[in-house]
Design a protein around this motif. Structure first.
Motif, PDB file in Angstrom:
ATOM      1  N   GLY A 127       0.818  -1.212   0.000  1.00  0.00           N
ATOM      2  CA  GLY A 127       0.000   0.000   0.000  1.00  0.00           C
ATOM      3  C   GLY A 127       0.849   1.257   0.000  1.00  0.00           C
ATOM      4  O   GLY A 127       0.549   2.225  -0.712  1.00  0.00           O
ATOM      5  N   LEU A 128       1.910   1.254   0.786  1.00  0.00           N
ATOM      6  CA  LEU A 128       2.827   2.394   0.828  1.00  0.00           C
ATOM      7  C   LEU A 128       3.447   2.628  -0.539  1.00  0.00           C
ATOM      8  O   LEU A 128       3.453   3.749  -1.047  1.00  0.00           O
ATOM      9  N   TYR A 129       3.982   1.568  -1.137  1.00  0.00           N
ATOM     10  CA  TYR A 129       4.631   1.715  -2.433  1.00  0.00           C
ATOM     11  C   TYR A 129       3.647   2.194  -3.499  1.00  0.00           C
ATOM     12  O   TYR A 129       3.971   3.068  -4.305  1.00  0.00           O
ATOM     13  N   LYS A 130       2.437   1.655  -3.503  1.00  0.00           N
ATOM     14  CA  LYS A 130       1.426   2.097  -4.471  1.00  0.00           C
ATOM     15  C   LYS A 130       1.087   3.566  -4.259  1.00  0.00           C
ATOM     16  O   LYS A 130       0.960   4.332  -5.219  1.00  0.00           O
ATOM     17  N   ALA A 131       0.950   3.978  -3.018  1.00  0.00           N
ATOM     18  CA  ALA A 131       0.632   5.380  -2.710  1.00  0.00           C
ATOM     19  C   ALA A 131       1.749   6.319  -3.166  1.00  0.00           C
ATOM     20  O   ALA A 131       1.500   7.498  -3.409  1.00  0.00           O
TER      21      ALA A 131
END
Length: 155
Positions: A127-131
């Motif tokens: 989720g962090l990387y996608k954000a």
């Protein structure tokens, strides 16, 4: 926040850096990464500092280190990304990743892509990387701790 190449000046910062057992299930402690970077000129240990305190850490790996994850010879691999567990939830990881494309463009001018592998069970990191603009390439590899998703960020 400032991103800096590791130097012996920061040795105490590394010694004081804390990762939880849950974090260590998915990443390596900087104490284990530094010797690998010192022995391999294609690896660079990077510190994310906030007011001269180490809050996040990662390694950038060029050339052969990228090959299991991308055929792009101009890609750079982001590996061993972590945030000191006492500093989690404060936005440091997101800020470090937001600065990373420009930092790489300045220090690794030949690179045109950042790739990483994230464990399929590590939903929070995905989720962090996608954000932060990374996209799932659809590629999968088996890592030492299970199947990993390959993600990419075009520079």
């Amino acid at each position: 926040m400032e991103l800096k190449l590791y130097h012996d000046y920061y040795k105490n910062h590394i010694q004081d850096y804390e990762l939880s057992e849950a974090q260590l299930a998915f990443t390596m402690h900087p104490k284990a990464c530094i010797p690998l970077s010192e022995a391999d000129g294609d690896r660079s240990s990077i510190l994310a500092l906030e007011d001269d305190e180490l809050v996040s850490f990662f390694v950038l790996h060029r050339n052969d280190g990228v090959q299991p994850y991308s055929a792009n010879r101009q890609a750079i691999l982001l590996r061993a990304f972590s945030t000191d567990h006492r500093e989690q939830g404060k936005g440091y990881a997101k800020r470090a990743l937001a600065q990373l494309p420009q930092w790489i463009a300045t220090h690794f001018t030949e690179c045109n892509e950042i790739v990483l592998a994230v464990n399929l069970e590590n939903i929070a990191a995905q989720g962090l990387y996608k954000a932060c603009g990374f996209v799932d390439t659809g590629g999968r590899v088996m890592g030492r701790k299970g199947e990993q998703m390959i993600m990419s960020y075009a520079l």
